[in-house]
Design a protein around this motif. Structure first.
Motif, PDB file in Angstrom:
ATOM      1  N   SER A   1       0.827  -1.201   0.000  1.00  0.00           N
ATOM      2  CA  SER A   1       0.000   0.000   0.000  1.00  0.00           C
ATOM      3  C   SER A   1       0.870   1.263   0.000  1.00  0.00           C
ATOM      4  O   SER A   1       0.585   2.222  -0.721  1.00  0.00           O
ATOM      5  CB  SER A   1      -0.919  -0.016   1.230  1.00  0.00           C
ATOM      6  N   LEU A   2       1.937   1.238   0.793  1.00  0.00           N
ATOM      7  CA  LEU A   2       2.871   2.376   0.795  1.00  0.00           C
ATOM      8  C   LEU A   2       3.537   2.528  -0.578  1.00  0.00           C
ATOM      9  O   LEU A   2       3.743   3.648  -1.051  1.00  0.00           O
ATOM     10  CB  LEU A   2       3.935   2.198   1.873  1.00  0.00           C
ATOM     11  N   ASN A   3       3.848   1.411  -1.200  1.00  0.00           N
ATOM     12  CA  ASN A   3       4.446   1.436  -2.527  1.00  0.00           C
ATOM     13  C   ASN A   3       3.545   2.176  -3.508  1.00  0.00           C
ATOM     14  O   ASN A   3       4.006   3.008  -4.293  1.00  0.00           O
ATOM     15  CB  ASN A   3       4.695   0.000  -3.009  1.00  0.00           C
ATOM     16  N   LYS A   4       2.261   1.896  -3.428  1.00  0.00           N
ATOM     17  CA  LYS A   4       1.298   2.564  -4.312  1.00  0.00           C
ATOM     18  C   LYS A   4       1.258   4.069  -4.030  1.00  0.00           C
ATOM     19  O   LYS A   4       1.257   4.882  -4.947  1.00  0.00           O
ATOM     20  CB  LYS A   4      -0.087   1.952  -4.115  1.00  0.00           C
ATOM     21  N   ARG A   5       1.280   4.430  -2.760  1.00  0.00           N
ATOM     22  CA  ARG A   5       1.255   5.853  -2.400  1.00  0.00           C
ATOM     23  C   ARG A   5       2.542   6.568  -2.826  1.00  0.00           C
ATOM     24  O   ARG A   5       2.514   7.731  -3.202  1.00  0.00           O
ATOM     25  CB  ARG A   5       1.034   6.032  -0.909  1.00  0.00           C
ATOM     26  N   PHE A   6       3.665   5.869  -2.747  1.00  0.00           N
ATOM     27  CA  PHE A   6       4.949   6.464  -3.133  1.00  0.00           C
ATOM     28  C   PHE A   6       5.099   6.600  -4.646  1.00  0.00           C
ATOM     29  O   PHE A   6       5.977   7.312  -5.116  1.00  0.00           O
ATOM     30  CB  PHE A   6       6.112   5.628  -2.598  1.00  0.00           C
ATOM     31  N   ALA A   7       4.249   5.923  -5.402  1.00  0.00           N
ATOM     32  CA  ALA A   7       4.375   5.921  -6.870  1.00  0.00           C
ATOM     33  C   ALA A   7       4.247   7.319  -7.465  1.00  0.00           C
ATOM     34  O   ALA A   7       4.831   7.604  -8.515  1.00  0.00           O
ATOM     35  CB  ALA A   7       3.338   4.990  -7.484  1.00  0.00           C
ATOM     36  N   GLU A   8       3.501   8.187  -6.803  1.00  0.00           N
ATOM     37  CA  GLU A   8       3.321   9.545  -7.322  1.00  0.00           C
ATOM     38  C   GLU A   8       4.572  10.396  -7.168  1.00  0.00           C
ATOM     39  O   GLU A   8       4.799  11.315  -7.936  1.00  0.00           O
ATOM     40  CB  GLU A   8       2.148  10.216  -6.602  1.00  0.00           C
TER      41      GLU A   8
ATOM     42  N   TYR B   1       7.945   8.938  -6.330  1.00  0.00           N
ATOM     43  CA  TYR B   1       9.215   8.257  -6.568  1.00  0.00           C
ATOM     44  C   TYR B   1       9.089   7.305  -7.747  1.00  0.00           C
ATOM     45  O   TYR B   1       8.043   6.687  -7.955  1.00  0.00           O
ATOM     46  CB  TYR B   1       9.643   7.468  -5.317  1.00  0.00           C
ATOM     47  N   GLY B   2      10.165   7.183  -8.481  1.00  0.00           N
ATOM     48  CA  GLY B   2      10.191   6.284  -9.629  1.00  0.00           C
ATOM     49  C   GLY B   2      10.203   4.830  -9.204  1.00  0.00           C
ATOM     50  O   GLY B   2      10.476   4.483  -8.048  1.00  0.00           O
ATOM     51  N   ILE B   3       9.956   3.987 -10.171  1.00  0.00           N
ATOM     52  CA  ILE B   3       9.860   2.558  -9.902  1.00  0.00           C
ATOM     53  C   ILE B   3      11.187   1.988  -9.397  1.00  0.00           C
ATOM     54  O   ILE B   3      11.217   1.164  -8.492  1.00  0.00           O
ATOM     55  CB  ILE B   3       9.341   1.817 -11.148  1.00  0.00           C
ATOM     56  N   LEU B   4      12.288   2.441  -9.962  1.00  0.00           N
ATOM     57  CA  LEU B   4      13.590   1.944  -9.528  1.00  0.00           C
ATOM     58  C   LEU B   4      13.915   2.414  -8.111  1.00  0.00           C
ATOM     59  O   LEU B   4      14.478   1.655  -7.319  1.00  0.00           O
ATOM     60  CB  LEU B   4      14.680   2.385 -10.509  1.00  0.00           C
ATOM     61  N   GLN B   5      13.525   3.628  -7.764  1.00  0.00           N
ATOM     62  CA  GLN B   5      13.744   4.129  -6.399  1.00  0.00           C
ATOM     63  C   GLN B   5      12.964   3.296  -5.389  1.00  0.00           C
ATOM     64  O   GLN B   5      13.477   2.961  -4.319  1.00  0.00           O
ATOM     65  CB  GLN B   5      13.325   5.594  -6.286  1.00  0.00           C
ATOM     66  N   ARG B   6      11.725   2.954  -5.739  1.00  0.00           N
ATOM     67  CA  ARG B   6      10.908   2.145  -4.825  1.00  0.00           C
ATOM     68  C   ARG B   6      11.436   0.720  -4.728  1.00  0.00           C
ATOM     69  O   ARG B   6      11.410   0.114  -3.666  1.00  0.00           O
ATOM     70  CB  ARG B   6       9.445   2.165  -5.264  1.00  0.00           C
ATOM     71  N   LEU B   7      11.952   0.197  -5.832  1.00  0.00           N
ATOM     72  CA  LEU B   7      12.564  -1.131  -5.806  1.00  0.00           C
ATOM     73  C   LEU B   7      13.780  -1.126  -4.882  1.00  0.00           C
ATOM     74  O   LEU B   7      13.952  -2.016  -4.050  1.00  0.00           O
ATOM     75  CB  LEU B   7      12.967  -1.550  -7.218  1.00  0.00           C
TER      76      LEU B   7
ATOM     77  N   GLY C   1       6.803  -6.126  -0.222  1.00  0.00           N
ATOM     78  CA  GLY C   1       5.749  -5.230  -0.691  1.00  0.00           C
ATOM     79  C   GLY C   1       6.270  -4.146  -1.622  1.00  0.00           C
ATOM     80  O   GLY C   1       5.519  -3.576  -2.417  1.00  0.00           O
ATOM     81  N   PHE C   2       7.558  -3.843  -1.513  1.00  0.00           N
ATOM     82  CA  PHE C   2       8.199  -2.909  -2.444  1.00  0.00           C
ATOM     83  C   PHE C   2       8.927  -3.643  -3.567  1.00  0.00           C
ATOM     84  O   PHE C   2       8.804  -3.283  -4.732  1.00  0.00           O
ATOM     85  CB  PHE C   2       9.199  -2.003  -1.717  1.00  0.00           C
ATOM     86  N   THR C   3       9.698  -4.663  -3.220  1.00  0.00           N
ATOM     87  CA  THR C   3      10.526  -5.304  -4.243  1.00  0.00           C
ATOM     88  C   THR C   3       9.701  -6.126  -5.225  1.00  0.00           C
ATOM     89  O   THR C   3       9.959  -6.074  -6.427  1.00  0.00           O
ATOM     90  CB  THR C   3      11.608  -6.207  -3.611  1.00  0.00           C
ATOM     91  N   GLY C   4       8.727  -6.862  -4.733  1.00  0.00           N
ATOM     92  CA  GLY C   4       7.948  -7.736  -5.603  1.00  0.00           C
ATOM     93  C   GLY C   4       7.242  -7.017  -6.747  1.00  0.00           C
ATOM     94  O   GLY C   4       7.489  -7.307  -7.922  1.00  0.00           O
ATOM     95  N   PRO C   5       6.357  -6.065  -6.436  1.00  0.00           N
ATOM     96  CA  PRO C   5       5.608  -5.409  -7.511  1.00  0.00           C
ATOM     97  C   PRO C   5       6.498  -4.575  -8.447  1.00  0.00           C
ATOM     98  O   PRO C   5       6.280  -4.554  -9.656  1.00  0.00           O
ATOM     99  CB  PRO C   5       4.616  -4.503  -6.787  1.00  0.00           C
ATOM    100  N   ASN C   6       7.496  -3.912  -7.885  1.00  0.00           N
ATOM    101  CA  ASN C   6       8.336  -3.055  -8.726  1.00  0.00           C
ATOM    102  C   ASN C   6       9.261  -3.873  -9.622  1.00  0.00           C
ATOM    103  O   ASN C   6       9.478  -3.521 -10.784  1.00  0.00           O
ATOM    104  CB  ASN C   6       9.126  -2.076  -7.858  1.00  0.00           C
TER     105      ASN C   6
END
Length: 178
Positions: free
Chosen positions: A49-56, A58-64, A103-108
């Motif tokens: 859920s935090l990953n989804k909120r951070f998407a706006e 931070y980039g996908i690589l940053q979240r990964l 929750g961050f590494t999997g989806p990204n």
């Protein structure tokens, strides 16, 4: 693809080794083990859920990479816990961070791996899933050959998977710059 599979290997290592650590070493009964296992699953959902909120922001690589950092921090806490025979609370913190970081590494990782597959998306997804299970199999088998305590074995295996995943994430960044 490799970073997602390797960080997934850490999750499967947790699944393989957590009962020995928590029930045999720390004496949790089945009910308390189930609560811990469920709490870590809740952590995956929370971080997703935090990953989804951070998407706006931070980039996908940053979240990964954030997920990789969280997992590395958690596995390091586990390794330290094994070295000093830490109390259960510290072990639970390490497990939570290591597992919830998925929750961050999997989806990204999946999104990056699938981003340019087009008509091969089904095959690519099947390959990635197979590689995750293969990494999990490898981790589960290797746990039985390490000579230390159950906690140390699990922590070392998780740390190896996460270090390799983070190395792979670094490699992604270099590929994107070129």
């Amino acid at each position: 693809m490799f970073s997602g599979c390797l960080s997934g290997g850490a999750l499967f290592t947790y699944i393989s080794g957590s009962a020995a650590v928590l029930m045999d070493t720390y004496g949790l009964n089945q009910q308390h083990f189930a609560y811990v296992f469920g709490g870590n699953a809740l952590g995956i959902m929370l971080f997703s859920s935090l990953n989804k909120r951070f998407a706006e922001r931070y980039g996908i690589l940053q979240r990964l990479k954030l997920g990789g950092f969280i997992q590395a921090l958690g596995a390091s806490v586990l390794l330290l816990s094994g070295l000093v025979e830490a109390p259960l609370a510290l072990v639970l913190l390490g497990l939570f961070l290591t597992v919830a970081g998925i929750g961050f590494t999997g989806p990204n990782a999946m999104a990056l791996a699938m981003s340019e597959q087009g008509h091969r998306a089904g095959t690519a997804s099947a390959l990635m899933g197979s590689m995750q299970f293969g990494a999990g199999l490898l981790g589960g088998v290797l746990l039985n050959f390490f000579i230390w305590s159950a906690l140390m074995n699990m922590a070392i295996m998780m740390l190896l998977f996460i270090a390799a995943a983070n190395w792979s994430m670094r490699h992604i960044q270099l590929a994107k710059i070129d």
